[in-house]
Design an enzyme around this catalytic site. Structure first.
Site, PDB file in Angstrom:
ATOM      1  N   TYR A  92       0.823  -1.210   0.000  1.00 52.23           N
ATOM      2  CA  TYR A  92       0.000   0.000   0.000  1.00 52.23           C
ATOM      3  C   TYR A  92       0.860   1.265   0.000  1.00 52.23           C
ATOM      4  O   TYR A  92       1.777   1.418   0.804  1.00 52.23           O
ATOM      5  CB  TYR A  92      -0.879  -0.006   1.251  1.00 52.23           C
ATOM      6  CG  TYR A  92      -2.019   0.975   1.266  1.00 52.23           C
ATOM      7  CD1 TYR A  92      -3.174   0.741   0.540  1.00 52.23           C
ATOM      8  CD2 TYR A  92      -1.960   2.119   2.047  1.00 52.23           C
ATOM      9  CE1 TYR A  92      -4.245   1.620   0.582  1.00 52.23           C
ATOM     10  CE2 TYR A  92      -3.019   3.007   2.107  1.00 52.23           C
ATOM     11  CZ  TYR A  92      -4.159   2.754   1.370  1.00 52.23           C
ATOM     12  OH  TYR A  92      -5.219   3.634   1.416  1.00 52.23           O
ATOM     13  N   SER A 186       1.521  -7.560   1.989  1.00 48.65           N
ATOM     14  CA  SER A 186       0.529  -6.601   2.455  1.00 48.65           C
ATOM     15  C   SER A 186      -0.515  -6.364   1.361  1.00 48.65           C
ATOM     16  O   SER A 186      -1.194  -7.300   0.951  1.00 48.65           O
ATOM     17  CB  SER A 186       1.221  -5.309   2.895  1.00 48.65           C
ATOM     18  OG  SER A 186       0.322  -4.477   3.586  1.00 48.65           O
ATOM     19  N   GLN A 187      -0.658  -5.132   0.854  1.00 49.82           N
ATOM     20  CA  GLN A 187      -1.585  -4.914  -0.254  1.00 49.82           C
ATOM     21  C   GLN A 187      -1.253  -5.848  -1.418  1.00 49.82           C
ATOM     22  O   GLN A 187      -2.145  -6.415  -2.050  1.00 49.82           O
ATOM     23  CB  GLN A 187      -1.515  -3.465  -0.739  1.00 49.82           C
ATOM     24  CG  GLN A 187      -2.364  -3.201  -1.983  1.00 49.82           C
ATOM     25  CD  GLN A 187      -2.193  -1.789  -2.510  1.00 49.82           C
ATOM     26  OE1 GLN A 187      -3.070  -0.961  -2.368  1.00 49.82           O
ATOM     27  NE2 GLN A 187      -1.055  -1.503  -3.111  1.00 49.82           N
ATOM     28  N   ASP A 272       0.831  -8.363  14.321  1.00 49.57           N
ATOM     29  CA  ASP A 272       0.582  -7.488  13.171  1.00 49.57           C
ATOM     30  C   ASP A 272      -0.686  -6.675  13.397  1.00 49.57           C
ATOM     31  O   ASP A 272      -1.801  -7.184  13.301  1.00 49.57           O
ATOM     32  CB  ASP A 272       0.459  -8.341  11.911  1.00 49.57           C
ATOM     33  CG  ASP A 272       0.402  -7.510  10.638  1.00 49.57           C
ATOM     34  OD1 ASP A 272       0.208  -6.279  10.716  1.00 49.57           O
ATOM     35  OD2 ASP A 272       0.553  -8.101   9.548  1.00 49.57           O
ATOM     36  N   HIS A 302       3.952  -5.959  11.271  1.00 51.43           N
ATOM     37  CA  HIS A 302       3.607  -6.087   9.857  1.00 51.43           C
ATOM     38  C   HIS A 302       4.811  -6.355   8.960  1.00 51.43           C
ATOM     39  O   HIS A 302       4.635  -6.684   7.784  1.00 51.43           O
ATOM     40  CB  HIS A 302       2.860  -4.830   9.394  1.00 51.43           C
ATOM     41  CG  HIS A 302       2.181  -4.994   8.060  1.00 51.43           C
ATOM     42  ND1 HIS A 302       1.343  -6.050   7.782  1.00 51.43           N
ATOM     43  CD2 HIS A 302       2.226  -4.236   6.933  1.00 51.43           C
ATOM     44  CE1 HIS A 302       0.900  -5.938   6.550  1.00 51.43           C
ATOM     45  NE2 HIS A 302       1.417  -4.860   6.011  1.00 51.43           N
TER      46      HIS A 302
END
Length: 323
Positions: A92, A186-187, A272, A302
């Site tokens: 992201y 992640s994203q 996370d 994360h």
């Protein structure tokens, strides 16, 4: 940060109800059919870099709405025969970055396609792809852009770009289209899950601490962005909860995971706060593929396993892409 989510034994069994509505598949069939009306027009321009061990190509192809999307294709230098390809999606706020930051997969002997993310690329890495589509009122960030309707939602465009990225990568003569994997963190991990649910013939998918999963729980469990953007939007737009979560159901990783049949390698971090572990396990436990595995990092936020998870991927992917 101490553990804040479900205990690990409960996470391993956590399988919430899917949120896909009856027209979920029809929605994505229509979306991808509309994208296919535009010529892919994938162009690969050689880039002169000091990187003597790889050949780099600046890629442009037609994504959602025929909009130009950028990427990199990185090959081991002097490749003459088609190679299996790893298609990677970015976290992201980031974009495709610079070529020298993407050497791992080419060094392992694969073609590596990196998709730029439209409208992002001004955070942890630079990007080059605008998003020419506007939206209604939105909270700061990307999570609520066009959230009033699934047809206008930002991630409809991103997921479509991501499917077309696989098509673009496969179109290059030095790529073996039959041996394709998707990955991202992640994203990027959430996008990889979506693509795995939309592209039926992938060899493997490796989502790392994935975002964009189990929106209903994430938006009420963590105060950290980007999920917090949903709560901030609903704080201002009181009474729109049902409409917002209906839109998000078309983009929820758990619904794509239930349609993904490729072997899957996941990772989750138990501290996370960005992508809470229960949201990751929700997608993992719905994964339709018969081969799946989960790496758990008990005391990480994360960042997850970072280079340790990369080492696991480097051991795991060749078994699915080579031969």
């Amino acid at each position: 940060m101490p553990h804040f989510d479900l205990p690990l034994d409960e996470l391993r069994a956590y399988k919430p109800a899917l949120t896909a509505l009856d027209d979920f598949d029809a929605f994505w069939e229509k979306t991808l059919a509309e994208a296919a009306e535009h010529d892919l027009d994938a162009r690969f321009e050689p880039v002169d870099t000091p990187l003597t061990a790889v050949d780099t190509f600046d890629v442009t192809y037609a994504g959602f709405g025929g909009h130009p999307v950028k990427g990199w294709l990185i090959l081991p230098a002097d490749t003459t025969e088609p190679l299996p390809v790893v298609v990677e999606y970015i976290g992201y706020g980031g974009g495709r970055g610079l070529p020298h930051t993407h050497l791992r997969w080419a060094a392992a002997g694969f073609a590596h396609f990196v998709m730029d993310t439209r409208g992002q690329g001004s955070g942890h890495s630079v990007g080059d792809t605008p998003d020419p589509v506007g939206s209604g009122p939105a909270a700061s960030g990307h999570m609520t852009r066009g959230i009033q309707d699934p047809y206008t939602y930002y991630y409809r465009r991103v997921y479509t770009d991501a499917v077309r990225a696989v098509e673009a990568a496969r179109s290059h003569p030095l790529v073996d289209a039959s041996r394709t994997a998707v990955t991202g963190g992640s994203q990027g991990g959430g996008i990889a899950i979506a693509v795995a649910g939309l592209v039926p013939d992938l060899r493997a998918a490796a989502p790392d601490v994935p975002f964009l999963c189990h929106f209903g729980r994430a938006a009420t469990l963590t105060e950290r962005h980007p999920y917090r953007e949903i709560a901030l939007y609903l704080k201002a737009h009181i009474g729109e909860d049902e409409r917002v979560f209906r839109t998000l159901s078309y983009f929820d990783g758990i619904n794509f995971a239930a349609r993904a049949t490729a072997p899957g390698l996941f990772s989750a971090a138990l501290e996370d706060l960005t992508c809470p572990p229960s949201t990751v396990f929700a997608a993992y436990n719905h994964w339709a593929g018969t081969e799946r595995s989960m790496e758990v990092y008990a005391f990480n936020d994360h960042e997850g396993g970072g280079p340790f998870q990369q080492a696991v991927q480097l051991q795991w992917l060749p078994g699915h892409l080579k031969g």
